[in-house]
Design an enzyme around this catalytic site. Sequence first.
Site, short mmCIF file in Angstrom:
data_model
loop_
_atom_site.label_atom_id
_atom_site.label_comp_id
_atom_site.label_asym_id
_atom_site.label_seq_id
_atom_site.Cartn_x
_atom_site.Cartn_y
_atom_site.Cartn_z
N ARG A 1 0.98 -1.29 -0.16
CA ARG A 1 0.16 0.30 -0.24
C ARG A 1 1.10 0.93 0.31
O ARG A 1 1.76 1.10 1.01
CB ARG A 1 -0.88 -0.02 1.29
CG ARG A 1 -2.02 -0.82 0.88
CD ARG A 1 -3.59 -0.09 0.03
NE ARG A 1 -4.56 -1.14 -0.13
CZ ARG A 1 -4.23 -2.52 -1.18
NH1 ARG A 1 -3.68 -2.76 -1.87
NH2 ARG A 1 -5.69 -2.40 -0.84
N HIS B 1 -1.60 0.07 -9.40
CA HIS B 1 -2.32 0.07 -8.42
C HIS B 1 -2.16 -1.07 -9.38
O HIS B 1 -3.72 -1.76 -9.69
CB HIS B 1 -3.06 0.56 -8.11
CG HIS B 1 -4.19 -0.16 -6.65
ND1 HIS B 1 -4.07 0.34 -5.46
CD2 HIS B 1 -3.38 -1.32 -5.96
CE1 HIS B 1 -4.41 -0.32 -4.16
NE2 HIS B 1 -3.57 -1.49 -5.31
P1 NDP Z 1 -1.60 -11.54 4.81
O1 NDP Z 1 -2.83 -10.85 6.21
O2 NDP Z 1 -1.49 -12.55 4.07
O3 NDP Z 1 -0.40 -10.21 5.08
C1 NDP Z 1 0.39 -9.68 5.51
C2 NDP Z 1 1.66 -10.06 6.19
O4 NDP Z 1 2.24 -8.82 6.34
C3 NDP Z 1 2.02 -10.84 7.31
O5 NDP Z 1 3.40 -12.06 6.82
C4 NDP Z 1 1.76 -10.60 8.42
O6 NDP Z 1 2.39 -10.69 9.68
C5 NDP Z 1 3.10 -9.06 8.07
N1 NDP Z 1 2.57 -8.12 8.84
C6 NDP Z 1 1.54 -7.10 9.03
N2 NDP Z 1 1.46 -5.98 9.79
C7 NDP Z 1 2.65 -5.46 9.95
C8 NDP Z 1 4.52 -5.25 11.17
N3 NDP Z 1 3.22 -4.60 11.28
N4 NDP Z 1 4.95 -5.34 11.12
C9 NDP Z 1 6.05 -6.77 9.89
N5 NDP Z 1 5.10 -7.55 9.56
C10 NDP Z 1 4.05 -7.48 9.24
O7 NDP Z 1 -2.00 -10.29 3.21
P2 NDP Z 1 -1.60 -11.01 1.55
O8 NDP Z 1 -0.33 -11.93 2.09
O9 NDP Z 1 -2.43 -11.34 1.41
O10 NDP Z 1 -1.58 -9.20 1.08
C11 NDP Z 1 -0.54 -7.73 1.71
C12 NDP Z 1 -1.33 -6.75 1.24
O11 NDP Z 1 -0.55 -6.83 -0.31
C13 NDP Z 1 -2.48 -6.41 1.39
O12 NDP Z 1 -3.05 -6.10 2.57
C14 NDP Z 1 -2.47 -5.03 0.34
O13 NDP Z 1 -2.83 -4.40 1.25
C15 NDP Z 1 -2.17 -5.42 -1.07
N6 NDP Z 1 -2.45 -6.15 -2.04
C16 NDP Z 1 -1.60 -5.38 -3.49
C17 NDP Z 1 -2.03 -5.81 -4.66
C18 NDP Z 1 -1.90 -4.68 -5.85
O14 NDP Z 1 -2.61 -4.35 -6.85
N7 NDP Z 1 -0.57 -3.56 -5.59
C19 NDP Z 1 -3.13 -6.77 -4.38
C20 NDP Z 1 -3.47 -7.45 -3.51
C21 NDP Z 1 -3.01 -6.76 -2.06
P3 NDP Z 1 1.94 -11.79 10.67
O15 NDP Z 1 2.21 -13.07 9.55
O16 NDP Z 1 2.96 -12.26 11.47
O17 NDP Z 1 0.53 -11.59 10.53
C1 OXD Z 2 -5.99 -5.12 -3.11
C2 OXD Z 2 -5.60 -5.21 -4.63
O1 OXD Z 2 -5.98 -5.05 -1.46
O2 OXD Z 2 -6.05 -4.84 -5.58
O3 OXD Z 2 -6.38 -6.87 -3.33
O4 OXD Z 2 -5.35 -3.61 -4.14
#
Ligand code: NDP
Ligand code: OXD
Length: 319
Positions: free
Chosen positions: A234, A282
């Site tokens: 993000r 994005h």
């Molecule tokens: P998940 O919830 O599966 O994974 C999130 C990861 O981030 C976890 O490993 C979590 O740690 C870690 N995390 C969260 N907060 C912290 C923190 N404060 N410090 C360290 N690590 C942290 O999410 P996804 O992998 O499915 O997706 C990640 C993000 O990708 C989404 O939230 C979205 O914003 C973005 N996204 C972007 C897209 C695009 O087109 N650009 C498309 C889809 C998603 P822990 O494992 O310990 O919980």
């Molecule tokens: C998502 C994205 O969060 O597309 O799926 O950003």
Amino acid sequence: MTKPPLLIDLKFSDRAAVVAALKRHFADRDVIDLGAAENAGRDLSDCRYAILWQPDADLFSRATNLDVLFSGGAGVDRVLALEGLPDAPLVRFVDPSLTRRMSEYVVLQCLYHLRQVAAYRSSQKARRWQPLPQPEACAATVGIMGLGELGRDAAAKLKMMGFNVVGWSRTAKTIDGVETFDEAGRDAFLARTDILVGLLPLTAETTGLFDLALFEKLRRGGPLGAPVFINAGRGGSQVEADIVAALDRGILGGASLDVFETEPLSAESPLWDRENVVITPHVAADSDIGALFAHVERQIARFEAGEPLEHVVGRKRGY
Ligand code: NDP
Ligand code: OXD
């Protein structure tokens, strides 16, 4: 018995894909699609489920009896910030196609910087024959921040390409072939990293995380000359003025950005003009509408059968 109706408020750019997918899904219940003009002003008080992406500001004052909310994407920061959000479970979108496409994006950007595509594009423009040093992937370490659904798949695919991979997450993880660090190990993780990949959700803790002080902690003297930053999580997690400053000062050698503090990225942003910055709007991994609807159908079936929902967002942790 008639099944409770479903509300859809999806502000996706491809409206035609939503309409087409609706013809193939939710045949067993009424669907109120707020994207259709005839549904403006409809009574939404019967709706028990809602699929949302950038919904109307007044939605929750109209849909007052929702049992389950479904995010149209993997990230839920915008849904969680909505005015009047009911205290119902929020299910996020987890989907193999989205995950695979995100890994394609990450691998593409890592290889782009490793193989110095920007420099070769510039040589080509100048009709200049200019070979450059050619490090192998195994000489570089990719550090992934966020080891969730997306980070773990990207790590596996980068390993397959030969990169060294290290990872950082809030809680400790064990991943075969990947050295992992938890929150407390952040500086040690950064000191190992040549290519930093952001795949974090936007939360209070991750807002503004990617700043100059963090970039300064990345490994110096690696095979790319200077570290590279790739962000597809993000935009609110990055400080764009600091990315520009880091590029100016050679603290970063390049960047690939799919997400921005404000989207769309302003035409005035200095990032557009940087030779070694790749900007995409994005689109690293869009939600496939058919897959999204199939996922919601599965979750509603579980809910109505009294089984637990999957991929429920932790309201307190914010993802
Ligand atoms: P998940 O919830 O599966 O994974 C999130 C990861 O981030 C976890 O490993 C979590 O740690 C870690 N995390 C969260 N907060 C912290 C923190 N404060 N410090 C360290 N690590 C942290 O999410 P996804 O992998 O499915 O997706 C990640 C993000 O990708 C989404 O939230 C979205 O914003 C973005 N996204 C972007 C897209 C695009 O087109 N650009 C498309 C889809 C998603 P822990 O494992 O310990 O919980
Ligand atoms: C998502 C994205 O969060 O597309 O799926 O950003």
